[in-house]
Design a protein around this motif. Sequence first.
Motif, short mmCIF file in Angstrom:
data_model
loop_
_atom_site.label_atom_id
_atom_site.label_comp_id
_atom_site.label_asym_id
_atom_site.label_seq_id
_atom_site.Cartn_x
_atom_site.Cartn_y
_atom_site.Cartn_z
N MET A 186 0.83 -1.21 0.00
CA MET A 186 0.00 0.00 0.00
C MET A 186 0.87 1.26 0.00
O MET A 186 0.44 2.31 -0.46
CB MET A 186 -0.90 0.02 1.24
CG MET A 186 -1.86 -1.16 1.31
SD MET A 186 -2.80 -1.14 2.85
CE MET A 186 -3.71 -2.68 2.71
N SER A 187 2.08 1.13 0.58
CA SER A 187 2.92 2.32 0.77
C SER A 187 4.30 2.23 0.15
O SER A 187 4.95 3.26 0.00
CB SER A 187 3.11 2.56 2.29
OG SER A 187 1.89 2.63 2.96
N ALA A 188 4.78 1.03 -0.15
CA ALA A 188 6.20 0.93 -0.50
C ALA A 188 6.54 -0.30 -1.31
O ALA A 188 5.80 -1.28 -1.30
CB ALA A 188 7.03 0.90 0.80
N PHE A 189 7.66 -0.23 -1.97
CA PHE A 189 8.36 -1.34 -2.64
C PHE A 189 7.69 -1.88 -3.91
O PHE A 189 8.36 -2.40 -4.77
CB PHE A 189 8.63 -2.50 -1.67
CG PHE A 189 9.55 -2.11 -0.54
CD1 PHE A 189 10.85 -1.69 -0.80
CD2 PHE A 189 9.11 -2.13 0.78
CE1 PHE A 189 11.70 -1.32 0.23
CE2 PHE A 189 9.95 -1.76 1.82
CZ PHE A 189 11.25 -1.35 1.54
N MET A 228 -6.80 2.99 0.51
CA MET A 228 -6.16 1.96 1.34
C MET A 228 -6.88 1.83 2.69
O MET A 228 -7.04 0.72 3.21
CB MET A 228 -4.68 2.28 1.55
CG MET A 228 -3.85 2.24 0.26
SD MET A 228 -4.01 0.68 -0.67
CE MET A 228 -5.26 1.09 -1.90
N ILE A 229 -7.33 2.93 3.23
CA ILE A 229 -8.09 2.87 4.50
C ILE A 229 -9.40 2.13 4.26
O ILE A 229 -9.81 1.28 5.07
CB ILE A 229 -8.30 4.29 5.07
CG1 ILE A 229 -6.94 4.85 5.55
CG2 ILE A 229 -9.32 4.28 6.21
CD1 ILE A 229 -6.96 6.29 6.01
N ALA A 230 -10.04 2.40 3.13
CA ALA A 230 -11.29 1.69 2.79
C ALA A 230 -11.03 0.19 2.65
O ALA A 230 -11.84 -0.64 3.11
CB ALA A 230 -11.87 2.25 1.49
N ASN A 290 3.77 3.48 6.10
CA ASN A 290 2.75 2.43 6.20
C ASN A 290 2.20 2.35 7.62
O ASN A 290 0.99 2.17 7.82
CB ASN A 290 3.33 1.08 5.76
CG ASN A 290 2.26 0.05 5.45
OD1 ASN A 290 2.18 -1.00 6.08
ND2 ASN A 290 1.40 0.34 4.48
N GLU A 291 3.07 2.52 8.62
CA GLU A 291 2.58 2.54 10.00
C GLU A 291 1.65 3.74 10.23
O GLU A 291 0.63 3.62 10.91
CB GLU A 291 3.76 2.61 10.98
CG GLU A 291 4.50 1.30 11.11
CD GLU A 291 5.55 1.31 12.21
OE1 GLU A 291 5.78 0.25 12.81
OE2 GLU A 291 6.14 2.39 12.48
N ILE A 292 2.00 4.88 9.66
CA ILE A 292 1.15 6.08 9.81
C ILE A 292 -0.23 5.82 9.19
O ILE A 292 -1.27 6.15 9.75
CB ILE A 292 1.83 7.32 9.18
CG1 ILE A 292 3.08 7.69 9.99
CG2 ILE A 292 0.88 8.50 9.08
CD1 ILE A 292 4.04 8.67 9.31
N LEU A 293 -0.22 5.17 8.00
CA LEU A 293 -1.48 4.81 7.33
C LEU A 293 -2.33 3.90 8.23
O LEU A 293 -3.52 4.13 8.42
CB LEU A 293 -1.17 4.09 6.01
CG LEU A 293 -2.36 3.44 5.29
CD1 LEU A 293 -3.28 4.49 4.68
CD2 LEU A 293 -1.88 2.48 4.21
N ARG A 317 3.73 6.33 15.77
CA ARG A 317 3.18 6.42 14.41
C ARG A 317 1.84 5.70 14.29
O ARG A 317 0.95 6.13 13.58
CB ARG A 317 4.18 5.85 13.40
CG ARG A 317 5.37 6.75 13.15
CD ARG A 317 6.27 6.20 12.07
NE ARG A 317 6.94 4.98 12.46
CZ ARG A 317 8.12 4.95 13.11
NH1 ARG A 317 8.73 6.07 13.44
NH2 ARG A 317 8.68 3.80 13.42
N LEU A 318 1.73 4.56 14.98
CA LEU A 318 0.49 3.78 14.93
C LEU A 318 -0.59 4.38 15.84
O LEU A 318 -1.75 3.98 15.78
CB LEU A 318 0.76 2.32 15.33
CG LEU A 318 1.60 1.51 14.33
CD1 LEU A 318 2.22 0.30 15.00
CD2 LEU A 318 0.74 1.08 13.14
N GLU A 319 -0.15 5.30 16.71
CA GLU A 319 -1.04 5.96 17.67
C GLU A 319 -1.76 4.94 18.55
O GLU A 319 -2.99 4.97 18.72
CB GLU A 319 -2.05 6.87 16.94
CG GLU A 319 -1.39 7.99 16.16
CD GLU A 319 -2.39 8.95 15.54
OE1 GLU A 319 -3.14 9.59 16.30
OE2 GLU A 319 -2.42 9.04 14.29
N ILE A 320 -0.96 4.03 19.09
CA ILE A 320 -1.50 2.99 19.99
C ILE A 320 -0.61 2.90 21.23
O ILE A 320 0.48 3.45 21.26
CB ILE A 320 -1.57 1.61 19.28
CG1 ILE A 320 -0.18 1.18 18.77
CG2 ILE A 320 -2.58 1.63 18.13
CD1 ILE A 320 -0.12 -0.21 18.19
N ASP A 321 -1.10 2.16 22.24
CA ASP A 321 -0.34 2.00 23.50
C ASP A 321 0.44 0.70 23.52
O ASP A 321 1.37 0.54 24.30
CB ASP A 321 -1.29 1.99 24.72
CG ASP A 321 -2.13 3.25 24.77
OD1 ASP A 321 -1.58 4.31 24.46
OD2 ASP A 321 -3.34 3.15 25.09
#
Length: 343
Positions: A26-29, A39-41, A65-68, A116-120
């Motif tokens: 989705m983001s790279a390579f 991609m979010i959909a 990709n982590e930000i996505l 980046r993932l905005e998680i704990d």
Amino acid sequence: MAEVGRMKLGSQGLEVSAQGLGCMGMSAFYGPPKPEPDMIALIHHAIQSGVTFLDTSDVYGPHTNEILLGKALKGGVREKVELATKFGGIIGSDGKGEIRGDPEYVRSACEGSLKRLEIDCIDLYYVHRIDTRVPIELTIGELKKLVEEGKIKYIGLSEASASTIRRAHAVHPITAVQLEWSLWSRDVEEEIIPTCRELGIGIVAYSPLARGFFSSGKKLAESFTQHDFRQYLPRFQPENLDHNKTIFERINEMASRKGCTPSQLALAWVHHQGSDVCPIPGTTKINNFNENIGALSVKLTREEMAELESFAAADSVKGDRYASEVPTWKNSDTPPLSSWKAS
């Protein structure tokens, strides 16, 4: 649509969907990054379809990709998924790669991914590639601390040799080993798969569709864009591709007999390897995603499994998985801990 189902991954209690979703492309390579809303959909569609095991890495992008994924998991979505990410591979501004597994880097990489993932907490945190300069015991020792601190739940390894897996598992139970496993990448069956099974470690198969080759065969190579790293892989070089295309042709012919697509047949083969195996095919299109989960409905007899394997015997695939300088499990052993203490 096929029922996706659930499975236990490893022996420490992690439960995931029976098929995962690899998010790298989705983001790279595999060419330029795809449009974020699409991609979010796709990620939301996967979760609604029962595919809740999502796979990313800090090196995909890098970081994008982590930000996505972080954006896709907002609004109560996080609780519905099992999220895996990885660390260890670094791509510098000059485009050159480096691998780090020292404790200080392990910790800073984890903190970066959480942000980046905005998680704990990360559900499954993999060592993406093994740092051959650092004893694996030190890398896993720091990961163990992160488990104790509640920043990660389970530890995984990617592209690790059998001896590295054993040494790592002795420090803290390893939940999953991620490796390339498909009809044309079977070298892991000799030593690594049996080691995982002996130790009760789950197996996560990446590139189960041979990086898209089992979807469209030789045509795939004709569609590579400038930024698609597959154009540099040995198996996609013209001198090897002309030979390898016959594998796809045979799979395609058998798929027509069975009333499924060649990619569903190749993916079904991976699913039939055992209840401890979770393939994580990647895609950027909802139609391809739906086709991939259709592989769960494809049933194969022992004879059909043997027939498929005869198409892609080890000596019938030309070219290595990666170029010789790329680190894989074959060169992933680390120095003994005793030598580190002494130095």
